[in-house]
Design a protein around this motif. Structure first.
Motif, PDB file in Angstrom:
ATOM      1  N   LEU A  93     -43.759  50.935  18.971  1.00 37.76           N
ATOM      2  CA  LEU A  93     -44.365  50.147  17.903  1.00 37.76           C
ATOM      3  C   LEU A  93     -43.688  48.788  17.764  1.00 37.76           C
ATOM      4  CD1 LEU A  93     -44.872  52.988  15.281  1.00 37.76           C
ATOM      5  CD2 LEU A  93     -46.676  51.710  16.443  1.00 37.76           C
ATOM      6  N   VAL A  94     -42.374  48.743  17.908  1.00 37.58           N
ATOM      7  CA  VAL A  94     -41.650  47.467  17.819  1.00 37.58           C
ATOM      8  C   VAL A  94     -42.020  46.560  18.987  1.00 37.58           C
ATOM      9  CG1 VAL A  94     -39.355  46.412  17.946  1.00 37.58           C
ATOM     10  CG2 VAL A  94     -39.769  48.311  16.395  1.00 37.58           C
ATOM     11  N   LYS A  95     -42.139  47.119  20.180  1.00 38.61           N
ATOM     12  CA  LYS A  95     -42.546  46.303  21.336  1.00 38.61           C
ATOM     13  C   LYS A  95     -43.906  45.669  21.099  1.00 38.61           C
ATOM     14  CE  LYS A  95     -40.097  48.930  24.891  1.00 38.61           C
ATOM     15  NZ  LYS A  95     -40.265  49.842  26.033  1.00 38.61           N
ATOM     16  N   GLU A  96     -44.829  46.455  20.569  1.00 44.88           N
ATOM     17  CA  GLU A  96     -46.163  45.917  20.299  1.00 44.88           C
ATOM     18  C   GLU A  96     -46.113  44.859  19.206  1.00 44.88           C
ATOM     19  OE1 GLU A  96     -50.641  47.492  19.361  1.00 44.88           O
ATOM     20  OE2 GLU A  96     -49.179  48.865  20.249  1.00 44.88           O
ATOM     21  N   LEU A  97     -45.304  45.090  18.177  1.00 41.65           N
ATOM     22  CA  LEU A  97     -45.149  44.102  17.105  1.00 41.65           C
ATOM     23  C   LEU A  97     -44.596  42.793  17.648  1.00 41.65           C
ATOM     24  CD1 LEU A  97     -44.951  43.244  14.080  1.00 41.65           C
ATOM     25  CD2 LEU A  97     -42.638  44.199  14.134  1.00 41.65           C
ATOM     26  N   ILE A  98     -43.561  42.862  18.453  1.00 45.81           N
ATOM     27  CA  ILE A  98     -42.947  41.648  18.998  1.00 45.81           C
ATOM     28  C   ILE A  98     -43.946  40.883  19.864  1.00 45.81           C
ATOM     29  CG2 ILE A  98     -41.105  40.774  20.513  1.00 45.81           C
ATOM     30  CD1 ILE A  98     -40.135  41.727  17.758  1.00 45.81           C
ATOM     31  N   ASN A  99     -44.721  41.610  20.666  1.00 47.73           N
ATOM     32  CA  ASN A  99     -45.742  40.943  21.479  1.00 47.73           C
ATOM     33  C   ASN A  99     -46.781  40.246  20.609  1.00 47.73           C
ATOM     34  OD1 ASN A  99     -44.701  41.560  24.002  1.00 47.73           O
ATOM     35  ND2 ASN A  99     -45.811  43.498  24.125  1.00 47.73           N
ATOM     36  N   LYS A 100     -47.134  40.841  19.489  1.00 44.50           N
ATOM     37  CA  LYS A 100     -48.139  40.242  18.601  1.00 44.50           C
ATOM     38  C   LYS A 100     -47.586  39.030  17.864  1.00 44.50           C
ATOM     39  CE  LYS A 100     -51.424  43.407  19.028  1.00 44.50           C
ATOM     40  NZ  LYS A 100     -52.754  43.198  19.488  1.00 44.50           N
ATOM     41  N   ILE A 101     -46.365  39.135  17.334  1.00 40.38           N
ATOM     42  CA  ILE A 101     -45.878  38.023  16.502  1.00 40.38           C
ATOM     43  C   ILE A 101     -45.462  36.812  17.324  1.00 40.38           C
ATOM     44  CG2 ILE A 101     -45.172  39.545  14.633  1.00 40.38           C
ATOM     45  CD1 ILE A 101     -42.277  39.066  15.415  1.00 40.38           C
ATOM     46  N   THR A 102     -45.277  36.963  18.613  1.00 41.11           N
ATOM     47  CA  THR A 102     -44.963  35.785  19.418  1.00 41.11           C
ATOM     48  C   THR A 102     -46.215  34.996  19.770  1.00 41.11           C
ATOM     49  OG1 THR A 102     -45.030  37.116  21.432  1.00 41.11           O
ATOM     50  CG2 THR A 102     -42.877  36.762  20.419  1.00 41.11           C
ATOM     51  N   ARG A 103     -47.383  35.562  19.484  1.00 33.98           N
ATOM     52  CA  ARG A 103     -48.632  34.897  19.862  1.00 33.98           C
ATOM     53  C   ARG A 103     -49.535  34.538  18.688  1.00 33.98           C
ATOM     54  NH1 ARG A 103     -47.465  38.538  23.889  1.00 33.98           N
ATOM     55  NH2 ARG A 103     -47.398  37.640  25.960  1.00 33.98           N
ATOM     56  N   PHE A 104     -49.169  34.893  17.466  1.00 37.90           N
ATOM     57  CA  PHE A 104     -50.066  34.598  16.358  1.00 37.90           C
ATOM     58  C   PHE A 104     -49.838  33.196  15.835  1.00 37.90           C
ATOM     59  CE2 PHE A 104     -46.430  35.700  13.833  1.00 37.90           C
ATOM     60  CZ  PHE A 104     -46.615  35.044  12.627  1.00 37.90           C
ATOM     61  N   GLU A 105     -50.843  32.697  15.145  1.00 41.45           N
ATOM     62  CA  GLU A 105     -50.772  31.351  14.593  1.00 41.45           C
ATOM     63  C   GLU A 105     -50.256  31.427  13.155  1.00 41.45           C
ATOM     64  OE1 GLU A 105     -53.876  27.712  13.729  1.00 41.45           O
ATOM     65  OE2 GLU A 105     -54.353  29.201  15.234  1.00 41.45           O
ATOM     66  N   ILE A 106     -49.311  30.592  12.833  1.00 42.24           N
ATOM     67  CA  ILE A 106     -48.692  30.630  11.519  1.00 42.24           C
ATOM     68  C   ILE A 106     -49.562  29.863  10.528  1.00 42.24           C
ATOM     69  CG2 ILE A 106     -46.667  30.002  10.171  1.00 42.24           C
ATOM     70  CD1 ILE A 106     -45.036  30.375  12.697  1.00 42.24           C
ATOM     71  N   VAL A 107     -50.386  30.639   9.812  1.00 44.92           N
ATOM     72  CA  VAL A 107     -51.289  30.085   8.804  1.00 44.92           C
ATOM     73  C   VAL A 107     -51.300  31.055   7.626  1.00 44.92           C
ATOM     74  CG1 VAL A 107     -53.655  29.410   8.274  1.00 44.92           C
ATOM     75  CG2 VAL A 107     -52.732  28.989  10.543  1.00 44.92           C
ATOM     76  N   CYS A 108     -51.211  30.536   6.431  1.00 46.43           N
ATOM     77  CA  CYS A 108     -51.250  31.398   5.245  1.00 46.43           C
ATOM     78  C   CYS A 108     -52.616  32.053   5.094  1.00 46.43           C
ATOM     79  CB  CYS A 108     -50.940  30.590   3.993  1.00 46.43           C
ATOM     80  SG  CYS A 108     -49.208  30.145   3.846  1.00 46.43           S
ATOM     81  N   LYS A 109     -52.585  33.348   4.778  1.00 44.39           N
ATOM     82  CA  LYS A 109     -53.826  34.074   4.499  1.00 44.39           C
ATOM     83  C   LYS A 109     -54.178  33.878   3.040  1.00 44.39           C
ATOM     84  CE  LYS A 109     -53.396  37.840   7.786  1.00 44.39           C
ATOM     85  NZ  LYS A 109     -53.349  39.290   7.931  1.00 44.39           N
ATOM     86  N   GLU A 110     -55.420  33.869   2.789  1.00 45.90           N
ATOM     87  CA  GLU A 110     -55.894  33.712   1.386  1.00 45.90           C
ATOM     88  C   GLU A 110     -56.019  35.045   0.723  1.00 45.90           C
ATOM     89  OE1 GLU A 110     -56.187  30.847  -0.206  1.00 45.90           O
ATOM     90  OE2 GLU A 110     -55.553  29.841   1.592  1.00 45.90           O
TER      91      GLU A 110
END
Length: 162
Positions: A145-162
């Motif tokens: 689960l941590v490996k998958e999390l790290i892969n996801k957070i290195t590729r997401f765009e930093i934008v605030c959610k509403e």
């Protein structure tokens, strides 16, 4: 002859080097880790997240991007046949993570994932193999689960959610 072989190998290695493509990460943000619930399992999770972020150069204790995580494990009996000769335990692990931007006071990323594994259950409480199997499966599930999390957070765009 020796010089020709060396020059040929050098040329081949230069061609491979020129053809390789370096793909930079989309964001180079650094993260800090907030409170992680879950006693010993939470401690294992925090250590894994911290080590993985540190290994890729994304951990900063003073960062405004805070990772708040929670991990839970549950087990249930799973009977595979009618005559009950091979009982199995289903061990499920659920990881939920929120990444919060303290500067803008908003949530920027949400991750929720579940993973499960089975193991053959020994009928008596006196068998230590059940405890060892549970512990090992919890660790393996947490790592995945941590490996998958790290892969996801290195590729997401930093934008605030509403």
């Amino acid at each position: 002859m020796y010089k020709i072989k060396l020059l040929t190998l050098l040329l081949i290695s230069l061609i491979f080097l020129a053809c390789s493509k370096s793909t930079p990460n989309q964001n180079n943000s650094k993260f800090s880790i907030g409170y992680i619930d879950g006693e010993f399992d939470g401690l294992v999770l925090k250590t894994l997240i911290k080590n993985n972020l540190f290994n890729i150069g994304r951990y900063d204790n003073e960062s405004n991007l805070i990772i708040d995580a929670d991990i839970s494990h549950s087990s249930s009996l799973f009977i595979t046949n009618i005559d009950n000769t091979s009982d199995r335990m289903n061990m499920s692990s659920n990881l939920s993570v929120k990444i919060i931007d303290q500067l803008n006071e908003c949530e920027i990323y949400n991750f929720d994932k579940e993973i499960s594994q089975f193991y053959i259950f020994a009928d008596s409480n006196q068998y230590i193999s059940n405890v060892v199997a549970e512990k090992k499966i919890k660790e393996q599930n947490t790592e995945e689960l941590v490996k998958e999390l790290i892969n996801k957070i290195t590729r997401f765009e930093i934008v605030c959610k509403e």
